[in-house]
Scaffold this motif. Sequence first.
Motif, PDB file in Angstrom:
ATOM      1  N   ALA A 126       0.827  -1.208   0.000  1.00  0.00           N
ATOM      2  CA  ALA A 126       0.000   0.000   0.000  1.00  0.00           C
ATOM      3  C   ALA A 126       0.861   1.257   0.000  1.00  0.00           C
ATOM      4  O   ALA A 126       0.512   2.263  -0.635  1.00  0.00           O
ATOM      5  CB  ALA A 126      -0.929  -0.013   1.208  1.00  0.00           C
ATOM      6  N   ALA A 127       2.005   1.197   0.680  1.00  0.00           N
ATOM      7  CA  ALA A 127       2.885   2.365   0.733  1.00  0.00           C
ATOM      8  C   ALA A 127       3.446   2.713  -0.641  1.00  0.00           C
ATOM      9  O   ALA A 127       3.700   3.884  -0.936  1.00  0.00           O
ATOM     10  CB  ALA A 127       4.025   2.110   1.719  1.00  0.00           C
ATOM     11  N   VAL A 128       3.622   1.712  -1.498  1.00  0.00           N
ATOM     12  CA  VAL A 128       4.198   1.941  -2.821  1.00  0.00           C
ATOM     13  C   VAL A 128       3.287   2.822  -3.676  1.00  0.00           C
ATOM     14  O   VAL A 128       3.749   3.666  -4.449  1.00  0.00           O
ATOM     15  CB  VAL A 128       4.459   0.593  -3.529  1.00  0.00           C
ATOM     16  CG1 VAL A 128       4.884   0.814  -4.976  1.00  0.00           C
ATOM     17  CG2 VAL A 128       5.515  -0.208  -2.785  1.00  0.00           C
ATOM     18  N   VAL A 129       1.975   2.635  -3.549  1.00  0.00           N
ATOM     19  CA  VAL A 129       1.026   3.346  -4.416  1.00  0.00           C
ATOM     20  C   VAL A 129       0.185   4.353  -3.635  1.00  0.00           C
ATOM     21  O   VAL A 129      -0.846   4.818  -4.122  1.00  0.00           O
ATOM     22  CB  VAL A 129       0.110   2.346  -5.150  1.00  0.00           C
ATOM     23  CG1 VAL A 129       0.890   1.586  -6.201  1.00  0.00           C
ATOM     24  CG2 VAL A 129      -0.575   1.389  -4.171  1.00  0.00           C
ATOM     25  N   ALA A 130       0.644   4.712  -2.448  1.00  0.00           N
ATOM     26  CA  ALA A 130      -0.149   5.602  -1.590  1.00  0.00           C
ATOM     27  C   ALA A 130      -0.458   6.934  -2.281  1.00  0.00           C
ATOM     28  O   ALA A 130      -1.536   7.512  -2.070  1.00  0.00           O
ATOM     29  CB  ALA A 130       0.575   5.844  -0.272  1.00  0.00           C
ATOM     30  N   ARG A 131       0.429   7.421  -3.120  1.00  0.00           N
ATOM     31  CA  ARG A 131       0.232   8.711  -3.772  1.00  0.00           C
ATOM     32  C   ARG A 131      -0.182   8.575  -5.238  1.00  0.00           C
ATOM     33  O   ARG A 131      -0.280   9.583  -5.944  1.00  0.00           O
ATOM     34  CB  ARG A 131       1.514   9.541  -3.674  1.00  0.00           C
ATOM     35  CG  ARG A 131       1.888   9.890  -2.225  1.00  0.00           C
ATOM     36  CD  ARG A 131       3.067  10.839  -2.182  1.00  0.00           C
ATOM     37  NE  ARG A 131       3.416  11.207  -0.817  1.00  0.00           N
ATOM     38  CZ  ARG A 131       4.363  12.069  -0.483  1.00  0.00           C
ATOM     39  NH1 ARG A 131       5.069  12.670  -1.449  1.00  0.00           N
ATOM     40  NH2 ARG A 131       4.620  12.342   0.777  1.00  0.00           N
ATOM     41  N   ALA A 154      -6.170   6.723  -8.410  1.00  0.00           N
ATOM     42  CA  ALA A 154      -7.008   5.596  -8.003  1.00  0.00           C
ATOM     43  C   ALA A 154      -6.912   4.435  -8.996  1.00  0.00           C
ATOM     44  O   ALA A 154      -6.860   3.265  -8.591  1.00  0.00           O
ATOM     45  CB  ALA A 154      -8.455   6.049  -7.850  1.00  0.00           C
ATOM     46  N   GLY A 155      -6.892   4.734 -10.294  1.00  0.00           N
ATOM     47  CA  GLY A 155      -6.814   3.671 -11.282  1.00  0.00           C
ATOM     48  C   GLY A 155      -5.541   2.861 -11.161  1.00  0.00           C
ATOM     49  O   GLY A 155      -5.555   1.632 -11.275  1.00  0.00           O
ATOM     50  N   ARG A 156      -4.429   3.542 -10.931  1.00  0.00           N
ATOM     51  CA  ARG A 156      -3.155   2.853 -10.747  1.00  0.00           C
ATOM     52  C   ARG A 156      -3.194   2.010  -9.478  1.00  0.00           C
ATOM     53  O   ARG A 156      -2.695   0.877  -9.460  1.00  0.00           O
ATOM     54  CB  ARG A 156      -2.022   3.872 -10.684  1.00  0.00           C
ATOM     55  CG  ARG A 156      -0.672   3.321 -10.230  1.00  0.00           C
ATOM     56  CD  ARG A 156      -0.181   2.206 -11.132  1.00  0.00           C
ATOM     57  NE  ARG A 156       1.105   1.676 -10.678  1.00  0.00           N
ATOM     58  CZ  ARG A 156       1.527   0.442 -10.903  1.00  0.00           C
ATOM     59  NH1 ARG A 156       0.777  -0.412 -11.572  1.00  0.00           N
ATOM     60  NH2 ARG A 156       2.701   0.040 -10.479  1.00  0.00           N
TER      61      ARG A 156
END
Length: 239
Positions: A29-34, A37-39
Motif C-alpha cells: 500500500a505504501a508503494v502506491v499511496a500517492r 485511483a486507477g493505478r
Amino acid sequence: MIAELLPDAVASAWRPDDTEPVTLFPEEAAVVARAIAGRQREFATVRLCARLALRRLGLPGTPLTPGVRGEPRWPHGVAGSMTHCPGYRAAALARTVDVLSLGIDAEPAAPLPEGVLEAVSLPRERRHLRALAERAPGVPWDRLLFSAKESVFKTWYPLTRTELVFEEASLDFEPDPDTAGAAPDTAGAAPDDTQAHTGTFTARLLVPGPVIGHARRDHFTGRWLVREGLVLTAIVLPR
C-alpha cells in the motif's frame, strides 16, 4: 488465457478488471499511496493474481513490492512475471527448481501508435512483419512484436540485472498453421474477436546473453496468442 501459453510447472491467474476487493499488505500500500485511483486498483488486482498463483504452488501470500526497475520481488525460490493492460491483469509463477526465469505480457490487440514501431524495432523486423501481414492479416503484428519484446525483457532482467533495450533483441514469429491460413477481414466488416491466432517466436539476443549452467544463452523462445481483443506473449526458461 495466459495459461494456454505456459507449461504445467507454471501457475497463473488472471482477472478482466479491478472490481474484486483486494487488501494490500502495508508495504504494498505504501508503494502506491500517492498514485491515482486507477493505478492503485490495477496494482492491487495484479497482486491478487500473484497471490492466487502462489497458492496454486502451495505457497503463502507475501508482500510483493517492486525492485529498482519496477520488477516484482518474488519470495525466495519463486520465479514470476506480472502484466496488466485494459481488460486484463495476470501473473504467472513457478518454483525455481523447475523454471529459471519467465516473462509474460498482455497488450490490447490494436496497432501501435504512429512512430512507436520504428522506435522499438529493427529494419529486418519491420520487413518480417510486412511479410507476416500478408500471410495472416488478422494479427496486429506490430503490437505483437512490442509485447514479445516486453516478455523478453521480463525474462532477461532477473538473470542479468541489467537493461536490455528494444534494439538488442531480434525477433522472428511463426504463426501456427491455422493462423497462417486465416483469411483477411472483409472490407468494412468488424474484426472477429473470437478468432484465435497463435504461434511461436524466437528472440535472438544481440548482446552477450545470460550464462545458464556453463553455457551462454543467445536466444529465448516463446509462444503468443491473439484473441478477444488481446495480445498475449510468454517465455519460460526451464531449469
